[in-house]
Scaffold this motif. Structure first.
Motif, PDB file in Angstrom:
ATOM      1  N   THR B 113       0.797  -1.171  -0.019  1.00 10.58           N
ATOM      2  CA  THR B 113       0.076   0.096  -0.035  1.00 10.58           C
ATOM      3  C   THR B 113       0.829   1.306   0.092  1.00 10.58           C
ATOM      4  O   THR B 113       1.901   1.488   0.768  1.00 10.58           O
ATOM      5  CB  THR B 113      -0.879  -0.038   1.217  1.00 10.58           C
ATOM      6  N   LEU B 114       0.423   2.156  -0.605  1.00 11.02           N
ATOM      7  CA  LEU B 114       1.355   3.409  -0.948  1.00 11.02           C
ATOM      8  C   LEU B 114       0.547   4.464   0.064  1.00 11.02           C
ATOM      9  O   LEU B 114      -0.643   5.035  -0.186  1.00 11.02           O
ATOM     10  CB  LEU B 114       1.000   3.957  -2.309  1.00 11.02           C
ATOM     11  N   TYR B 115       1.128   5.225   0.987  1.00  8.29           N
ATOM     12  CA  TYR B 115       0.777   5.872   2.043  1.00  8.29           C
ATOM     13  C   TYR B 115       1.298   7.395   1.821  1.00  8.29           C
ATOM     14  O   TYR B 115       2.398   7.685   1.180  1.00  8.29           O
ATOM     15  CB  TYR B 115       1.032   5.897   3.470  1.00  8.29           C
ATOM     16  N   ILE B 116       0.389   8.411   1.442  1.00  3.87           N
ATOM     17  CA  ILE B 116       0.628   9.753   1.181  1.00  3.87           C
ATOM     18  C   ILE B 116       0.217  10.732   2.164  1.00  3.87           C
ATOM     19  O   ILE B 116      -1.067  10.686   2.396  1.00  3.87           O
ATOM     20  CB  ILE B 116       0.252  10.198  -0.376  1.00  3.87           C
ATOM     21  N   ALA B 117       1.238  11.333   2.724  1.00  5.86           N
ATOM     22  CA  ALA B 117       0.762  12.285   3.542  1.00  5.86           C
ATOM     23  C   ALA B 117       1.296  13.425   3.524  1.00  5.86           C
ATOM     24  O   ALA B 117       2.220  13.861   3.014  1.00  5.86           O
ATOM     25  CB  ALA B 117       1.411  11.901   5.006  1.00  5.86           C
ATOM     26  N   GLY B 118       0.395  14.485   3.752  1.00  6.22           N
ATOM     27  CA  GLY B 118       0.834  16.054   3.447  1.00  6.22           C
ATOM     28  C   GLY B 118       0.649  16.647   4.850  1.00  6.22           C
ATOM     29  O   GLY B 118      -0.247  16.937   5.447  1.00  6.22           O
ATOM     30  N   PRO B 139       4.895  -1.446   2.725  1.00  5.85           N
ATOM     31  CA  PRO B 139       4.367  -0.354   2.438  1.00  5.85           C
ATOM     32  C   PRO B 139       5.337   0.851   1.835  1.00  5.85           C
ATOM     33  O   PRO B 139       6.478   0.491   2.225  1.00  5.85           O
ATOM     34  CB  PRO B 139       3.671  -0.013   3.760  1.00  5.85           C
ATOM     35  N   ALA B 140       4.966   1.836   1.282  1.00  5.33           N
ATOM     36  CA  ALA B 140       5.605   2.631   0.766  1.00  5.33           C
ATOM     37  C   ALA B 140       4.857   4.044   1.521  1.00  5.33           C
ATOM     38  O   ALA B 140       3.845   4.062   1.668  1.00  5.33           O
ATOM     39  CB  ALA B 140       5.623   2.966  -0.630  1.00  5.33           C
ATOM     40  N   LEU B 141       5.679   4.976   1.914  1.00  8.66           N
ATOM     41  CA  LEU B 141       5.532   6.321   2.508  1.00  8.66           C
ATOM     42  C   LEU B 141       5.989   7.574   1.819  1.00  8.66           C
ATOM     43  O   LEU B 141       7.212   7.530   1.468  1.00  8.66           O
ATOM     44  CB  LEU B 141       5.566   6.403   3.745  1.00  8.66           C
ATOM     45  N   ARG B 142       4.975   8.495   1.116  1.00  5.91           N
ATOM     46  CA  ARG B 142       5.390   9.756   0.516  1.00  5.91           C
ATOM     47  C   ARG B 142       5.047  10.780   1.571  1.00  5.91           C
ATOM     48  O   ARG B 142       3.885  11.008   1.740  1.00  5.91           O
ATOM     49  CB  ARG B 142       4.822   9.680  -0.784  1.00  5.91           C
TER      50      ARG B 142
END
Lengths: 208, 311
Positions: B113-118, B139-142
């Motif tokens: 799962t790709l996690y994207i946080a701003g 998982p990946a985190l951006r």
């Protein structure tokens, strides 16, 4: 009519009351420090005193969640104008004379906070955004430019026992708004209870 | 199910600690130090501050630590009073009413799962990302922000994971198009951040070849709807009928008639006020995607003249 009391001079009042203490004079600040900010952030109630250039004076209560008056910076406050009676007394006064005096209360606290300065209405969106409550943004806010700030000593509040729950029994001894209106209407078909029930169902349910 | 204030548990502030510029973490404990209700990564809860303002905050601590919850709050420039309160006035020892934790995210996500946080959006995805790392699900985190100084929890991310920090002041920005190009078919995406970022993620990863996209918003972006039509809400359990005029929300109308519904964000983003619809067709205006048979009365209305609600 009762005999009209005689006025007296300021000099005579001073002679009777005595000189202020140095502490009472020195407590006045010209800005909102962190203690004052904390007081405002916990105050749900403030009275606004204004005057019309024609000389008439007015004092108007405002209340909301604690901290509803926002401190924009150490010399500027913002007060939301929520739904009310639309009489606009405060705004009409400010349009002719910008001077304003505020008294903030914090339930249970002995001291009151006094703020004096000048004020004007605004519809600045950044100010209104900060004053949103219950999902509603006020149409107008009052910006107060602070000139004097001080904590007013708690003797009045202490003597009044205003925060003593036993004092709440006093409300039972005062007419409800419905009783006052029904009495003035003098129409037996319109009862005080009906007016109070109507107020509770309508005006006092639409607070925002 | 955001419990109404008054019946909600009361927790005590254990610590208020700066975790980045303009961000404070608050830990909460039970007054007796006992175990708190369990939560799943991605959960949030309502917190009622001493100034009576209620806000929804993601739980960003360790779910294995049953003695405390951790939330993190960014001091908003145009604070309506909650983030300012947390930053300037909240003290350890203060009692706060909270709801039970609840989640609009799935309890389990796909491997990879790709996690994207701003920015402060990291609070919504941190515990999910760390769970997937611990479970070996790759998982990946951006994680994007204006600058590292204002981005909380960078120090809590394991150094070995697939993490990219995009700090604008280092000239690095989140390139969603490139991210989508490199993402495998079926990639599931979980995102939380400012409205524009969330909208861009939904658009970019809405393409057929990707898996589901789960997002959470801080606040709703301004949107426009057809004019409000009046309708009536029938409360099946209490037997009350409530008229909802144009210009008044269903939530406000219910509260006006003393029908108990928990109010949260009032913007259709938090899920606090969810009610069950027994009959009639809601006009959904929320940003959560109401499940069948449910609606969020803070924003949603009715396409039928009458709604029957399980209230």
């Amino acid at each position: 009519m009762a005999r009209r009391p005689e006025p007296m001079s300021l000099e005579r009042v001073r002679e009777l009351v005595g000189e202020p203490s140095e502490a009472a004079v020195g407590k006045v600040r010209d800005h909102v420090d962190h203690h004052v900010h904390r007081f405002i952030a916990h105050s749900p109630f403030v009275c606004l005193a204004t005057a019309h250039a024609d000389g008439t004076a007015d004092c108007s209560p405002r209340g909301d969640y604690p901290g509803f008056v926002k401190v924009l910076d150490e010399r500027t406050l913002a007060i939301p104008d929520r739904v009310g009676n639309n009489r606009l007394d405060t705004f009409e006064n400010l349009a002719t004379d910008p001077r304003i005096g505020l008294v903030f209360l914090v339930p249970g606290h002995h001291e009151t906070l006094r703020v004096n300065g000048t004020a004007y209405p605004t519809e600045d969106p950044d100010v209104l955004a900060r004053l949103e409550a219950e999902g509603k943004t006020p149409k107008v806010a009052i910006v107060v430019r602070v000139r004097e700030v001080y904590l007013h000593c708690g003797r009045a509040v202490l003597r009044s026992r205003i925060w003593d729950p036993e004092s709440f029994a006093l409300a039972e001894l005062v007419p409800t708004l419905g009783e006052v209106i029904a009495d003035r209407l003098g129409n037996p078909a319109v009862s005080a209870d009906a007016i109070d029930a109507d107020l509770a169902r309508t005006a006092y349910k639409t607070l925002y | 199910m955001g419990a109404a204030p008054g019946t909600a548990p009361v927790l005590v502030v254990e610590e208020v600690r700066p975790v980045a510029e303009g961000v404070r973490a608050v830990t909460l404990r039970a007054p007796d130090g006992g175990a708190l209700a369990p939560w799943t990564p991605g959960a949030h809860m309502d917190v009622e501050l001493p100034n009576r303002l209620r806000r929804q905050y993601s739980l960003c601590g360790d779910p294995a630590d049953t003695a405390r919850y951790r939330i993190a709050v960014k001091h908003e420039a145009l604070s309506r009073g909650a983030s300012e309160y947390v930053h300037l006035f909240l003290r350890p020892g203060t009692a706060l009413r909270v709801s039970e934790p609840r989640s609009t995210f799935p309890g389990r996500t796909a491997p990879g799962t790709l996690y994207i946080a701003g920015g402060i959006g990291i609070t919504a995805v941190l515990a999910m990302y760390l769970r997937d790392v611990r479970d070996g699900r790759g998982p990946a985190l951006r994680y994007a922000g204006r600058g590292r100084a204002g981005m909380p929890f960078l120090d809590e991310l394991p150094g070995t994971g697939d993490v990219v920090v995009a700090a604008a002041d280092e000239g690095r920005r989140l390139d969603l198009a490139a991210l989508a190009r490199d993402a495998a078919d079926g990639t599931e995406v979980v995102a939380c951040g400012p409205p524009r970022m969330v909208a861009a993620v939904e658009e970019t990863f809405g393409a057929e070849r990707f898996g589901p996209v789960h997002v959470e918003r801080f606040r709703a972006e301004p949107r426009s709807f057809a004019d409000d039509a009046p309708f009536t809400a029938e409360c099946a359990r209490s037997g009350r009928t409530v008229a909802v005029p144009a210009g008044e929300t269903l939530l406000d109308a219910l509260l006006r008639e003393d029908v108990a519904v928990a109010a949260g964000c009032r913007e259709g983003v938090c899920g606090s006020c969810a009610v069950t619809v027994l009959d009639g067709e809601p006009e959904h205006r929320d940003l959560l995607g109401a499940p069948p048979g449910r609606m969020y009365p803070c924003v949603s209305r009715s396409t039928t003249e009458k709604l029957v609600l399980d209230l």
